[in-house]
Design a protein around this motif. Sequence first.
Motif: not given
Length: 348
Positions: A41, A44, A49, A275, A315, A322
């Motif tokens: 990813e 991040s 994320s 993501n 995810g 998040i």
Amino acid sequence: MKEMGAKRIEVTQEGSMEVYRRFLESPPAGPPVPFKKPRRELYSSKGRSVVAVVRSNSRLKGIEEAVRLVGGLGPLVNGVEGEILIKPNCNTDDPFPRDTHPDTVMAMAEGLISSGFPVKRIVLGEISGRARGLPTRQTLANLGMKRVADDLGMKMACFDEGEWVTVRPPGSRAWPNGIKIPRSVYDADKVVLAPIVRPHSTATFTISLKLAVGMLDSVGREWLHDGVNHHEKLVELNLAYSADLIVADATEMLVDRDLTPSRAAKTGIIVMGSNRVATDAICVALMKLYKAHGVSERPVLDHEQLKIGERLGLGSPRIGDIELRTANPACDEGFDDLVSAIEDELEG
């Protein structure tokens, strides 16, 4: 939208279905290729994320601000020796918000170019829908996408004209014969998704996870739409390729069952992340706040696409996983309340 310097040719349901039937009767070969492990990813922070939400009165400025918030395009372009593919949603030749706005593709391509990435290695890739989209090349012309590609000098890959390969993701159960995807997607060093945000009759919503349907040939689409395990099939498509950046344009968002443009919600919102599950979750929460058809009737975390995506390891849709980064250049007095409501929807 009429493309300057080119004749607009109507794409009809009858004509598209004829192309689709020929495609189905003589499907492209899809030789097996090795499964590629998912790429890391790109955006991040401390295992969470990063997703940007920007409220702007300008699509282009909103995208620029979202790029800044997530951390710039350096992580996307650094060390890339092959191609970066941009995949919009051009299912039909109906203009935005039914399909991706050409300015979104232009903004991302120009951003890559400004970051020093060679335009000749940027590819606009798509295959349009079977009901009223094929042939893809004409739909891209009618939407103004071909004009963007030509003006910038980037490549254009119409998947219905190209080569295909078959991938067998080890986590897939709903695709026992593997998943056939365009070779240009398989070979791309990085993939940028440019979805719209709207309700959908069978998938409930279409954002980035569902954008993979636009990477299927006719045989794959028939299997997807046979009425069995639809959501599992849809989400598992995302195991066949990696997505590196999602630019979800919700500046105008279709919300009703009939997808009536005159009743679109004008939100001015751009959502960006790397993501697919996290980005889609933010968008679904936004859709619920605007009472989008089929979305607002249940908690965001109960939607099948998000639950399956989380189970498959694609995810997390939960706000605790998040890092939400926001900006409000439009100076919207209700923006902070909107962000708080999105966060509340994703608690769990």
